[in-house]
Design a protein around this motif. Structure first.
Motif, PDB file in Angstrom:
ATOM      1  N   ARG A   1      -2.417  -3.970  -6.906  1.00  0.00           N
ATOM      2  CA  ARG A   1      -1.805  -4.697  -5.788  1.00  0.00           C
ATOM      3  C   ARG A   1      -2.076  -6.192  -5.894  1.00  0.00           C
ATOM      4  NH1 ARG A   1      -4.248  -0.616  -2.329  1.00  0.00           N
ATOM      5  NH2 ARG A   1      -2.754   1.092  -2.491  1.00  0.00           N
TER       6      ARG A   1
ATOM      7  N   VAL B   1       3.538  -2.729  -5.758  1.00  0.00           N
ATOM      8  CA  VAL B   1       3.473  -1.760  -4.659  1.00  0.00           C
ATOM      9  C   VAL B   1       2.858  -0.488  -5.233  1.00  0.00           C
ATOM     10  CG1 VAL B   1       4.825  -0.337  -3.074  1.00  0.00           C
ATOM     11  CG2 VAL B   1       5.465  -2.737  -3.469  1.00  0.00           C
ATOM     12  N   VAL B   2       1.704  -0.101  -4.707  1.00  0.00           N
ATOM     13  CA  VAL B   2       0.925   0.975  -5.325  1.00  0.00           C
ATOM     14  C   VAL B   2       0.493   1.998  -4.281  1.00  0.00           C
ATOM     15  CG1 VAL B   2      -1.002   1.511  -6.859  1.00  0.00           C
ATOM     16  CG2 VAL B   2      -0.005  -0.790  -6.859  1.00  0.00           C
ATOM     17  N   ASP B   3       0.625   3.268  -4.654  1.00  0.00           N
ATOM     18  CA  ASP B   3       0.213   4.355  -3.779  1.00  0.00           C
ATOM     19  C   ASP B   3      -0.655   5.318  -4.590  1.00  0.00           C
ATOM     20  OD1 ASP B   3       0.216   5.884  -1.391  1.00  0.00           O
ATOM     21  OD2 ASP B   3       1.770   7.183  -2.224  1.00  0.00           O
TER      22      ASP B   3
ATOM     23  N   PRO C   1      -5.099  15.931   3.530  1.00  0.00           N
ATOM     24  CA  PRO C   1      -6.513  15.732   3.207  1.00  0.00           C
ATOM     25  C   PRO C   1      -7.118  14.506   3.906  1.00  0.00           C
ATOM     26  CG  PRO C   1      -5.274  16.267   1.238  1.00  0.00           C
ATOM     27  CD  PRO C   1      -4.270  16.046   2.333  1.00  0.00           C
TER      28      PRO C   1
ATOM     29  N   LEU D   1     -15.100   6.686   0.210  1.00  0.00           N
ATOM     30  CA  LEU D   1     -13.865   6.236  -0.445  1.00  0.00           C
ATOM     31  C   LEU D   1     -13.602   4.755  -0.167  1.00  0.00           C
ATOM     32  CD1 LEU D   1     -11.504   9.293   0.077  1.00  0.00           C
ATOM     33  CD2 LEU D   1     -12.445   8.451  -2.094  1.00  0.00           C
TER      34      LEU D   1
ATOM     35  N   LEU E   1      -3.300  11.602  -2.680  1.00  0.00           N
ATOM     36  CA  LEU E   1      -4.626  12.065  -2.259  1.00  0.00           C
ATOM     37  C   LEU E   1      -4.596  13.524  -1.806  1.00  0.00           C
ATOM     38  CD1 LEU E   1      -5.622   8.805  -0.369  1.00  0.00           C
ATOM     39  CD2 LEU E   1      -6.620   9.600  -2.512  1.00  0.00           C
TER      40      LEU E   1
ATOM     41  N   HIS F   1       0.820  -1.219   0.000  1.00  0.00           N
ATOM     42  CA  HIS F   1       0.000   0.000   0.000  1.00  0.00           C
ATOM     43  C   HIS F   1       0.853   1.269   0.000  1.00  0.00           C
ATOM     44  CE1 HIS F   1      -4.287  -1.326   0.584  1.00  0.00           C
ATOM     45  NE2 HIS F   1      -3.664  -2.467   0.774  1.00  0.00           N
ATOM     46  N   GLY F   2       2.154   1.120  -0.183  1.00  0.00           N
ATOM     47  CA  GLY F   2       3.018   2.294  -0.326  1.00  0.00           C
ATOM     48  C   GLY F   2       3.576   2.854   0.965  1.00  0.00           C
TER      49      GLY F   2
ATOM     50  N   ILE G   1       8.193   2.361  -4.616  1.00  0.00           N
ATOM     51  CA  ILE G   1       6.806   2.279  -5.100  1.00  0.00           C
ATOM     52  C   ILE G   1       6.795   2.001  -6.604  1.00  0.00           C
ATOM     53  CG2 ILE G   1       4.625   3.589  -5.253  1.00  0.00           C
ATOM     54  CD1 ILE G   1       5.190   4.372  -2.512  1.00  0.00           C
TER      55      ILE G   1
ATOM     56  N   LYS H   1       4.400   8.319   4.118  1.00  0.00           N
ATOM     57  CA  LYS H   1       3.675   7.117   4.548  1.00  0.00           C
ATOM     58  C   LYS H   1       4.681   6.142   5.148  1.00  0.00           C
ATOM     59  CE  LYS H   1       0.381   5.440   1.879  1.00  0.00           C
ATOM     60  NZ  LYS H   1      -0.468   5.019   0.716  1.00  0.00           N
TER      61      LYS H   1
ATOM     62  N   LEU I   1      -8.301   4.747  -5.897  1.00  0.00           N
ATOM     63  CA  LEU I   1      -8.074   3.793  -4.808  1.00  0.00           C
ATOM     64  C   LEU I   1      -8.473   2.382  -5.219  1.00  0.00           C
ATOM     65  CD1 LEU I   1      -9.292   6.011  -1.825  1.00  0.00           C
ATOM     66  CD2 LEU I   1      -6.971   5.100  -2.104  1.00  0.00           C
ATOM     67  N   ASP I   2      -9.552   2.294  -5.982  1.00  0.00           N
ATOM     68  CA  ASP I   2     -10.005   0.986  -6.455  1.00  0.00           C
ATOM     69  C   ASP I   2      -8.995   0.397  -7.449  1.00  0.00           C
ATOM     70  OD1 ASP I   2     -11.962  -1.096  -6.508  1.00  0.00           O
ATOM     71  OD2 ASP I   2     -12.482  -0.421  -8.530  1.00  0.00           O
TER      72      ASP I   2
ATOM     73  N   ASP J   1      -7.235   5.716   3.355  1.00  0.00           N
ATOM     74  CA  ASP J   1      -6.055   4.928   2.963  1.00  0.00           C
ATOM     75  C   ASP J   1      -5.611   4.026   4.117  1.00  0.00           C
ATOM     76  OD1 ASP J   1      -3.396   4.098   2.325  1.00  0.00           O
ATOM     77  OD2 ASP J   1      -3.127   5.813   0.999  1.00  0.00           O
TER      78      ASP J   1
ATOM     79  N   GLU K   1     -17.159  11.209   3.692  1.00  0.00           N
ATOM     80  CA  GLU K   1     -16.140  11.075   2.649  1.00  0.00           C
ATOM     81  C   GLU K   1     -15.262   9.846   2.861  1.00  0.00           C
ATOM     82  OE1 GLU K   1     -13.746  14.533   1.791  1.00  0.00           O
ATOM     83  OE2 GLU K   1     -12.381  13.335   0.551  1.00  0.00           O
TER      84      GLU K   1
ATOM     85  N   GLY L   1     -11.813   7.960  -5.525  1.00  0.00           N
ATOM     86  CA  GLY L   1     -12.405   6.636  -5.336  1.00  0.00           C
ATOM     87  C   GLY L   1     -11.969   5.676  -6.423  1.00  0.00           C
TER      88      GLY L   1
ATOM     89  N   ALA M   1      -8.920  12.260   2.808  1.00  0.00           N
ATOM     90  CA  ALA M   1      -8.913  11.019   2.029  1.00  0.00           C
ATOM     91  C   ALA M   1      -7.866  10.042   2.549  1.00  0.00           C
ATOM     92  CB  ALA M   1      -8.660  11.325   0.552  1.00  0.00           C
ATOM     93  N   TYR M   2      -6.786  10.552   3.142  1.00  0.00           N
ATOM     94  CA  TYR M   2      -5.737   9.658   3.657  1.00  0.00           C
ATOM     95  C   TYR M   2      -6.235   8.793   4.808  1.00  0.00           C
ATOM     96  CZ  TYR M   2      -2.157  11.473   0.590  1.00  0.00           C
ATOM     97  OH  TYR M   2      -1.429  11.774  -0.524  1.00  0.00           O
TER      98      TYR M   2
ATOM     99  N   ALA N   1     -15.935   2.853  -2.422  1.00  0.00           N
ATOM    100  CA  ALA N   1     -15.454   2.854  -3.815  1.00  0.00           C
ATOM    101  C   ALA N   1     -14.433   1.757  -4.065  1.00  0.00           C
ATOM    102  CB  ALA N   1     -14.843   4.222  -4.151  1.00  0.00           C
ATOM    103  N   GLN N   2     -13.826   1.260  -2.987  1.00  0.00           N
ATOM    104  CA  GLN N   2     -12.839   0.183  -3.128  1.00  0.00           C
ATOM    105  C   GLN N   2     -13.455  -1.180  -2.852  1.00  0.00           C
ATOM    106  OE1 GLN N   2      -8.986   1.250  -1.072  1.00  0.00           O
ATOM    107  NE2 GLN N   2     -10.225   2.985  -0.441  1.00  0.00           N
TER     108      GLN N   2
END
Lengths: 432, 432
Positions: free
Chosen positions: B374, B379-381, A141, A262, B384, A37-38, B351, A106, B367-368, A147, A258, B364, A143-144, A265-266
């Motif tokens: 992944r 490795v994905v970030d 923000p 989010l 945001l 996840h970074g 990353i 992160k 993130l999806d 995460d 929010e 959204g 949104a993190y 959405a995943q």
């Protein structure tokens, strides 16, 4: 015969090899998910300056911290101590290395922390915390927050065999409500009552509100609020229906909306729920708060959690460093899963092939063969004892999945047979 | 602006994220090799009873041990302390869990240990040790000594870019020689002189032998012996030519011969050498002793070592538990490799894909998408932040190998482009 007490000191986890292997696998899986996840792994020293560690502690925490000494001193003079969580060292790390880091930063820390609290079942004085944190510079923000929650959910799914749910709230909702009701001076008490609501009966909660002097009307509002939980739409629409004209309250509702959107959405709708009972005791959370539960094993309680803090390192720097973080307390969780039979620590031999030379003359051949099998990715061991063949085989069958006996004729012909100790079947070994 | 000193306390390793990733990779590789050789991971508490830790310590070690306290006490009353190596806790573990273990018990411990010694360059107060040990019950054949050495060589080869050599000796050879020359009462001094021979001139060594009262003839014998090194045949034949009628001496020569033969049988002839200068300071080694060096970087000195001890836990039990073990001191080794440019800690973005949503509306979707990538092992970030696209891309290029920008049209069409930040090339993303 034992001469002295060789048990570990109380409050310490010490596992037998098979359980340790299961524990280590879970730790590795969590680490892999965090990295995917970074989140970048960092490691801070176990021992730190007392002035750093105690900058944020105080109260019970400070009493529980292990101080360390090299020479005869008294604890009052100690200027070094063992870290009791990852957050304080993270704050020090971020301030110290600020110019070398990219923000949002992160970070993940997986390691042992220490609290000298009274030992009791399932509570440990030395324990693994598996943390993720995101630190912003100036701002970060909302949104993190999603995460962090998504990352922890993914980590749990990597090793749990039972569903996991994140119960999410936002402390701005609670504090806005308290402010709107004009109850700010009773704020600390109200947080505590909400925090305990789950562990006591509804009557006790009501009585607690009474005891701090809330009116009938205030109590019914607080009780209704505390009981509010469910999916995002249900909770957000109920909160909006209160029509509370308080900016902090509305801000909190929008943030909750929010963060949960989010996560939906995943594809995580089934793993999240809004729950006003979640406030998290710790003072430093200022927005999103969350806790993870196993709905099929409610008796276990929280298996992890976290939240948003508006300023990570206010004691160390004038720079504003907002952050959001979450943590899995692995040592306690492992104990709980184990005692609820939610993981199997009894099975699984760790060795793929045990090579059994009939006599010492075959030791060299056996060791060389072991190297070839390892090059193919297997875990391989060689019995090098000078015992009888029968004893060697008994040992091999105890610790390995398969055995390969090597005698004079095997060395001569190079033809080798594998015995599967579980099925008893024999097959030819074919080296790649 | 910093308000207080946020540097770690002296003698502690604290790495920036990229260096930490390299360090962690090496640690993981060592662990994988140890496990592949059939060593089982165990973990003992960081804090142990002082009576356990000090049973074997004494002298300088005891002075260096960190004692821990929870309440105001003086160091003299402390009954708990931080472990200073893995061997003492291993002894406690084996005695405590004897009935649940299979012997020979092959164990690996990788963790942090603590010594409060004076901080100096390349010396750490908190340091990782990566240990393997094999413990027998009653007896343990000499062939296991070769198992430990082969395992450590394999571990070094997993991360070193320069050759590594195990310099092997057997303390029975030295002690047999000392006995045969009638110098037993000077034994401790002689060991110390041999141990230091490498760090001083031949003249100084000679003078040291003179100072402890050795005759001209004894000195020439001891100097010739100390200088003896080379491949197995050379050293073993030279030792046998001395025709020393001492059982311990002959026993040592035969053990050295067997250990090296078993290593040669595994194709490790180029990675081993016999060397009479290797005696290892520690008192508890009783047979095989070894040290690892990098022949192309002699200035670095020993990068690890170990040996045979006839009785692991004589302070804890009447049961005889002979063992052989070896250790890589990873924290110091990493420092040394790093300062000699033998590892690259500057490069490598951690990353694989940084997804860059143009506006919050795409968060959204982004993130999806991250979850899908992944699932393919990347490795994905996701960025945001609410910054401008240019700032988001600058951040992405700093921390990731590739970037994927997601705007309205990408969400609509699902067609995504990958930008490789290193080459500047763009390609289509194809999800599996």
């Amino acid at each position: 015969m034992k001469k002295i007490n060789t048990s570990p000191i109380s409050g310490m986890q010490e596992l037998l090899p098979n359980a340790q292997a299961v524990f280590d696998n879970i730790k590795t899986k969590i680490s892999e998910v965090y990295h995917a996840h970074g989140y970048i792994g960092i490691e801070t020293p176990t021992i730190d300056r007392a002035e750093i560690l105690f900058a944020k502690a105080g109260g019970d925490t400070e009493k529980q911290v292990y101080k360390v000494f090299k020479t005869a001193e008294t604890a009052d003079e100690a200027d070094e101590a063992l870290r009791f969580d990852h957050t304080v060292p993270l704050a020090r790390y971020v301030v110290e290395h600020e110019n070398d880091l990219n923000f949002p930063f992160k970070a993940t820390q997986i390691g042992r922390n220490f609290r000298g609290e009274r030992a009791q079942k399932g509570r440990y004085r030395e324990f693994y915390q598996c943390d993720v944190d995101i630190i912003g510079r100036g701002s970060l923000p909302i949104a993190y927050d999603a995460d962090v929650i998504a990352t922890l959910l993914d980590a749990y799914k990597g090793f749990l065999t039972t569903p996991v749910v994140a119960r999410i709230n936002n402390r701005k909702i609670v504090s806005g409500l308290i402010a709107a009701l004009g109850l700010v001076e009773k704020s600390a008490d109200i947080y505590e009552i909400i925090d305990h609501a789950e562990k006591v009966s509804p009557e006790t909660t009501k009585k607690s509100f009474e005891e701090i002097g809330l009116s009938e009307n205030e109590i019914s509002k607080m009780v209704a609020f505390t009981n509010l939980h469910g999916n995002r739409e249900h909770v957000v629409s109920n909160l909006k229906n209160i029509k509370l004209d308080n900016e902090i309250f509305l801000d909190g509702v929008n943030e909750l909306d929010e963060v949960m959107s989010l996560l939906e959405a995943q594809g995580l709708a089934d793993n999240i729920t809004a729950d006003m009972k979640i406030v998290r005791g710790l003072d430093y959370y200022t927005g999103t708060v969350f806790e993870f539960n196993l709905p099929e094993h409610k008796e276990i309680g929280s298996v992890g959690g976290g939240g948003r803090y508006e300023n990570l390192a206010s004691n160390f720097t004038d720079q504003t460093l907002p952050g959001v973080g979450g943590s899995i307390g692995l040592t306690r969780l492992f104990f709980v899963l184990n005692s609820n039979n939610l993981i199997d620590t009894t099975t699984g031999k760790l060795i793929d092939y045990e090579i059994v030379p009939i006599s010492e003359n075959e030791n060299g051949f056996a060791l060389d063969l072991a190297g070839q099998l390892r090059a193919e990715g297997y875990v391989v061991d060689v019995v090098l004892t000078d015992k009888k063949l029968g004893d060697k085989l008994t040992y091999a069958a105890k610790i390995a999945k398969n055995g390969i006996v090597v005698g004079e004729s095997e060395v001569e012909t190079g033809k080798l047979k594998i015995k599967n100790f579980e099925t008893g079947e024999t097959s030819d070994l074919e080296l790649v």
